[in-house]
Design a protein around this motif. Structure first.
Motif, PDB file in Angstrom:
ATOM      1  N   VAL A 138      19.105   8.291  62.502  1.00 20.77           N
ATOM      2  CA  VAL A 138      18.531   6.998  62.120  1.00 20.77           C
ATOM      3  C   VAL A 138      17.941   6.403  63.392  1.00 20.77           C
ATOM      4  N   PHE A 139      16.611   6.270  63.436  1.00 23.27           N
ATOM      5  CA  PHE A 139      15.946   5.773  64.630  1.00 23.27           C
ATOM      6  C   PHE A 139      15.881   4.252  64.637  1.00 23.27           C
ATOM      7  N   GLN A 140      15.493   3.709  65.782  1.00 27.04           N
ATOM      8  CA  GLN A 140      15.437   2.264  65.954  1.00 27.04           C
ATOM      9  C   GLN A 140      14.317   1.620  65.139  1.00 27.04           C
ATOM     10  N   GLY A 141      13.107   2.155  65.206  1.00 28.15           N
ATOM     11  CA  GLY A 141      11.961   1.523  64.571  1.00 28.15           C
ATOM     12  C   GLY A 141      11.689   2.078  63.191  1.00 28.15           C
ATOM     13  N   ALA A 142      12.251   1.462  62.163  1.00 26.77           N
ATOM     14  CA  ALA A 142      12.067   1.971  60.802  1.00 26.77           C
ATOM     15  C   ALA A 142      10.602   1.944  60.385  1.00 26.77           C
ATOM     16  N   LEU A 143       9.863   0.914  60.806  1.00 29.54           N
ATOM     17  CA  LEU A 143       8.460   0.806  60.415  1.00 29.54           C
ATOM     18  C   LEU A 143       7.638   1.948  60.986  1.00 29.54           C
ATOM     19  N   HIS A 144       8.064   2.457  62.163  1.00 26.15           N
ATOM     20  CA  HIS A 144       7.355   3.571  62.786  1.00 26.15           C
ATOM     21  C   HIS A 144       7.879   4.921  62.290  1.00 26.15           C
TER      22      HIS A 144
ATOM     23  N   ILE B  11      18.591   4.781  56.524  1.00 25.65           N
ATOM     24  CA  ILE B  11      19.962   5.277  56.394  1.00 25.65           C
ATOM     25  C   ILE B  11      20.093   6.117  55.126  1.00 25.65           C
ATOM     26  N   ALA B  12      19.493   5.649  54.029  1.00 27.18           N
ATOM     27  CA  ALA B  12      19.511   6.433  52.783  1.00 27.18           C
ATOM     28  C   ALA B  12      18.828   7.776  52.988  1.00 27.18           C
ATOM     29  N   LEU B  13      17.721   7.769  53.712  1.00 27.60           N
ATOM     30  CA  LEU B  13      16.998   9.010  54.002  1.00 27.60           C
ATOM     31  C   LEU B  13      17.862   9.966  54.824  1.00 27.60           C
ATOM     32  N   ALA B  14      18.561   9.420  55.819  1.00 27.69           N
ATOM     33  CA  ALA B  14      19.417  10.252  56.665  1.00 27.69           C
ATOM     34  C   ALA B  14      20.568  10.868  55.879  1.00 27.69           C
ATOM     35  N   LEU B  15      21.044  10.158  54.840  1.00 31.06           N
ATOM     36  CA  LEU B  15      22.174  10.648  54.051  1.00 31.06           C
ATOM     37  C   LEU B  15      21.754  11.529  52.877  1.00 31.06           C
ATOM     38  N   ALA B  16      20.448  11.693  52.677  1.00 31.80           N
ATOM     39  CA  ALA B  16      19.933  12.362  51.472  1.00 31.80           C
ATOM     40  C   ALA B  16      20.499  13.755  51.279  1.00 31.80           C
ATOM     41  N   CYS B  17      20.706  14.485  52.357  1.00 32.83           N
ATOM     42  CA  CYS B  17      21.166  15.877  52.250  1.00 32.83           C
ATOM     43  C   CYS B  17      22.617  16.042  52.700  1.00 32.83           C
ATOM     44  N   GLU B  18      23.354  14.934  52.715  1.00 31.68           N
ATOM     45  CA  GLU B  18      24.793  14.939  52.993  1.00 31.68           C
ATOM     46  C   GLU B  18      25.140  15.637  54.309  1.00 31.68           C
ATOM     47  N   PRO B  19      24.593  15.149  55.429  1.00 37.76           N
ATOM     48  CA  PRO B  19      24.902  15.772  56.724  1.00 37.76           C
ATOM     49  C   PRO B  19      26.340  15.478  57.147  1.00 37.76           C
ATOM     50  N   LYS B  20      26.853  16.309  58.047  1.00 33.24           N
ATOM     51  CA  LYS B  20      28.181  16.079  58.605  1.00 33.24           C
ATOM     52  C   LYS B  20      28.120  15.107  59.774  1.00 33.24           C
ATOM     53  N   LEU B  21      26.973  15.103  60.478  1.00 29.86           N
ATOM     54  CA  LEU B  21      26.810  14.281  61.678  1.00 29.86           C
ATOM     55  C   LEU B  21      25.652  13.321  61.480  1.00 29.86           C
ATOM     56  N   LEU B  22      25.908  12.041  61.761  1.00 22.73           N
ATOM     57  CA  LEU B  22      24.861  11.031  61.713  1.00 22.73           C
ATOM     58  C   LEU B  22      24.707  10.454  63.118  1.00 22.73           C
ATOM     59  N   ILE B  23      23.482  10.524  63.635  1.00 16.44           N
ATOM     60  CA  ILE B  23      23.165   9.945  64.938  1.00 16.44           C
ATOM     61  C   ILE B  23      22.397   8.658  64.697  1.00 16.44           C
ATOM     62  N   ALA B  24      22.944   7.544  65.134  1.00 20.73           N
ATOM     63  CA  ALA B  24      22.297   6.241  64.970  1.00 20.73           C
ATOM     64  C   ALA B  24      21.806   5.794  66.341  1.00 20.73           C
ATOM     65  N   ASP B  25      20.494   5.883  66.548  1.00 25.03           N
ATOM     66  CA  ASP B  25      19.898   5.586  67.847  1.00 25.03           C
ATOM     67  C   ASP B  25      19.312   4.171  67.841  1.00 25.03           C
ATOM     68  N   GLU B  26      20.063   3.224  68.383  1.00 22.77           N
ATOM     69  CA  GLU B  26      19.653   1.807  68.424  1.00 22.77           C
ATOM     70  C   GLU B  26      19.219   1.316  67.031  1.00 22.77           C
ATOM     71  N   PRO B  27      20.023   1.509  65.997  1.00 17.90           N
ATOM     72  CA  PRO B  27      19.560   1.199  64.636  1.00 17.90           C
ATOM     73  C   PRO B  27      19.479  -0.279  64.311  1.00 17.90           C
ATOM     74  N   THR B  28      20.042  -1.143  65.169  1.00 13.46           N
ATOM     75  CA  THR B  28      20.064  -2.570  64.844  1.00 13.46           C
ATOM     76  C   THR B  28      19.360  -3.438  65.882  1.00 13.46           C
ATOM     77  N   THR B  29      18.765  -2.829  66.895  1.00  9.76           N
ATOM     78  CA  THR B  29      18.194  -3.603  67.996  1.00  9.76           C
ATOM     79  C   THR B  29      17.099  -4.559  67.549  1.00  9.76           C
ATOM     80  N   ALA B  30      16.264  -4.133  66.597  1.00 12.42           N
ATOM     81  CA  ALA B  30      15.124  -4.952  66.184  1.00 12.42           C
ATOM     82  C   ALA B  30      15.461  -5.946  65.078  1.00 12.42           C
ATOM     83  N   LEU B  31      16.746  -6.064  64.727  1.00  9.80           N
ATOM     84  CA  LEU B  31      17.143  -6.904  63.599  1.00  9.80           C
ATOM     85  C   LEU B  31      17.789  -8.195  64.090  1.00  9.80           C
TER      86      LEU B  31
END
Length: 322
Positions: free
Chosen positions: A93-99, A161-181
């Motif tokens: 899950v990257f920081q800039g969702a719009l990008h 986040i929904a996109l990242a979970l779509a294929c049920e991964p074991k590992l989720l990397i959240a890279d600055e997911p809330t900085t722009a909020l």
């Protein structure tokens, strides 16, 4: 077996101005269900580690050491195997969702595409799954018909986040997911990540500069400076009783809510992290360190024990062993 293992990871960017060592000998591991936070100022190598895990770094970047996903070396994978591992074993899950989202495609189709590429589901089943995923992250299923620009920043982040979970991964990397909020939306997204992590038993690698966020979200915390981990341990202990001067400075930068003295006397850290292509001799932090010893200008200390389950890279930790 660990979900993710980094063994002596080195990452060097090749630029017109020469080599830039962004990550220098990082060791880190996450077991199933682990939540680990990676903290540090901008330019310390945090996002480079995120990109290195799934080989998302720019062409020409030199990587050495090992990155193991479920025991399999990511950098030994052939292209087909790597495509299969992305999304299904690990997702970001990257920081800039719009990008990160395609601006000319409805968000539901973008999630559906990932499902169809990595599973044997029919188009109808994939569409149903999209609705379920959106509802899981707190959005009405009907939002699948919207374009990214029609959603708020918090809603777009939930779509990611929904996109990242779509294929049920074991590992989720959240890279600055809330900085722009904003603060309220940030709290909602953090609470959502915590709930999803517990519900799915995810291993979570959370990257941010905000130690207070990591303390609330993660069990363990690793603090990076100049491409290396300088302190690691239980997050509450690292935040409340940091052993490395850099960790201490980061923790002191956050005022205590309700404490007027804290609010009126904000703490900070002078200067900037060193240029990765021109690191000073000795400990990279010694030029900014308030407690630097004479040997710090020539001695670069590796991580050493700093208490139960803790380690720090400083001459003042276990000084009798220097």
């Amino acid at each position: 077996m660990s979900v993710l293992e980094l063994h002596d990871l080195h990452v060097t960017y090749r630029t017109d101005g020469g080599s830039v060592p962004a990550v220098r000998g990082v060791n880190l591991s996450l077991d199933t269900g682990d939540t680990v936070g990676l903290a540090g100022e901008s330019g310390c190598g945090k996002s480079t580690i995120a990109g290195a895990v799934l080989r998302l770094l720019p062409k020409g970047t030199e990587v050495s050491g090992k990155v193991l996903l479920d025991g399999e070396d990511v950098y030994a994978m052939k292209p087909g195997r790597l495509r299969a591992v992305r999304w299904t074993s690990a997702a970001i899950v990257f920081q800039g969702a719009l990008h990160s989202l395609n601006p000319v495609r409805r968000v539901g189709l973008q999630i559906e595409e990932a499902i169809l590429l990595h599973s044997q589901q029919s188009a109808r089943s994939a569409r149903i799954r999209v609705g379920e995923l959106l509802e899981k992250v707190g959005l009405p299923a009907g939002q699948a018909e919207r374009y990214p620009h029609q959603l708020s920043g918090g809603q777009r982040q939930r779509v990611l986040i929904a996109l990242a979970l779509a294929c049920e991964p074991k590992l989720l990397i959240a890279d600055e997911p809330t900085t722009a909020l904003d603060v309220m939306v940030q709290a909602q997204v953090l609470r959502l990540l915590e709930e999803l992590q517990r519900e799915h038993g995810l291993s979570l690698l959370f990257i941010t500069h905000d130690l207070s966020v990591l303390t609330h979200t993660c069990e363990r915390l690793a603090v990076m400076y100049a491409g290396r981990i300088v302190e690691e341990g239980p997050s509450t202990q690292v935040f409340a009783d940091p052993q490395h001067p850099y960790s201490r400075a980061l923790a002191a930068a956050f005022p205590t809510i309700g404490d007027p003295a804290s609010r009126m006397n904000p703490q900070g850290l002078a200067g900037d992290p060193p240029d990765p292509s021109a690191l000073p001799a000795g400990c990279p932090f010694h030029l900014r360190c308030a407690v630097a010893a004479p040997e710090c200008s020539s001695l670069d200390v590796a991580l050493r024990p700093a208490g139960a389950g803790r380690s720090a890279a400083c001459v003042h930790v276990g000084a009798t062993d220097v």
